[in-house]
Every structure is written in structure tokens, then in C-alpha cells.
Design a protein around this motif. Structure first.
Motif: not given
Length: 159
Positions: A84-94
Motif C-alpha cells: 500500500g505504501y509503495l503504490l501510494a508513493g509511486l502514484v503520489g509523492e515519491f
């Protein structure tokens, strides 16, 4: 500091009762809007998940089975949240430069936790806001990953 510990003192890192806490803290760090912290956390996950102990090799050092047990225990419990953190970051703030590390982490998770990934992905994708991940993109991503994961399960003889 955790990167140094896993690199130079894996006995302490993997055998510590603090390992699950360090794993969760590093996941939480993925939500910070600070590039260096995100890179460090992603590197830690990459190092943990690509550690030599996870290779199928008969001539491993005697402590490697202990490391494997620790890693599997934490990922089995925290894998859903990590994805969840990885996908959220990938489409978000990473940061853009983090994509290759995220892909490496996903590949390892897909290879070593194949059946779990099949159960983790649908609810994780549901949680992503449609403003950053439209439903059509989520559906296509899930179909592509599921096809890939089933291929892994077939080639390894699990199904």
C-alpha cells in the motif's frame, strides 16, 4: 543508521526483537515528503528483500535460516501495508528517481510472496484515490500483475 546495521551487523538487525518495529517505522517514513528519507527507506526494503539469505542455496551460512524466518515473519504480517505504501508513493509523492527501487521491491515481493500479492493488490488498489490512479488504470494494472503472478505460480509448480 538501519542501512549500516543491516549491512555490517545483520545478526543484530535480523535477530533483534526490534526488527519488526524498524520495518514498520521505515514504512511510515515512506509517507514523509522528504526525498532523502524516502530513498533511505526504499533502500532498506530493497536490501532486506534481496538479502542473500532469501536465495535458494544449499551452502548458506548457518544463521541465514534465522534471517529468512525473521524476514518472512515481518513481510507476511506487514506486506499488505508495505504494498500500500509503495503504490501510494509511486502514484503520489515519491521522487521520480525512486521508481527503479520500487520496481525491484515489487519484483521480489512478486517472486517470493506470489500468492499473498494476489490477495494484497486488489484492496490496496481500491484504496488509491481515483484522482491519481483512475479506475481503468487500476483494473489494467491488476490484470497485468495477476497474469504475471499466475505465470510465476505455474512455472514454479505451485498450481
Amino acid at each position: 543508521m538501519l542501512l549500516e546495521l543491516v549491512a555490517h551487523a545483520p545478526d543484530i538487525f535480523f535477530q533483534s526483537s526490534a526488527f519488526p518495529l524498524a520495518f514498520r517505522a521505515s514504512m511510515a517514513a515512506l509517507t514523509l515528503v522528504h526525498s532523502e528519507i524516502i530513498f533511505q527507506s526504499l533502500d532498506l526494503f530493497r536490501i532486506i528483500l534481496t538479502h542473500d539469505c532469501l536465495l535458494s542455496n544449499s551452502s548458506q551460512p548457518p544463521k541465514f535460516p534465522i534471517y529468512v524466518t525473521a524476514i518472512h515473519g515481518v513481510v507476511d504480517k506487514e506486506g499488505f501495508a508495505l504494498v500500500g505504501y509503495l503504490l501510494a508513493g509511486l502514484v503520489g509523492e515519491f521522487p521520480e528517481d525512486s521508481t527503479s527501487t520500487v520496481v525491484t521491491i515489487f519484483r521480489v515481493l512478486a517472486a517470493l510472496w506470489t500468492s499473498q500479492m494476489l490477495s494484497w493488490l486488489p484492496p490496496v488498489l481500491e484504496q488509491l484515490p481515483t484522482t491519481v490512479a483512475p479506475n481503468q488504470a487500476k483494473t489494467q494494472f491488476l490484470a497485468d500483475v495477476t497474469r504475471f503472478l499466475f505465470a510465476i505460480l505455474v512455472t514454479t509448480g505451485i498450481i
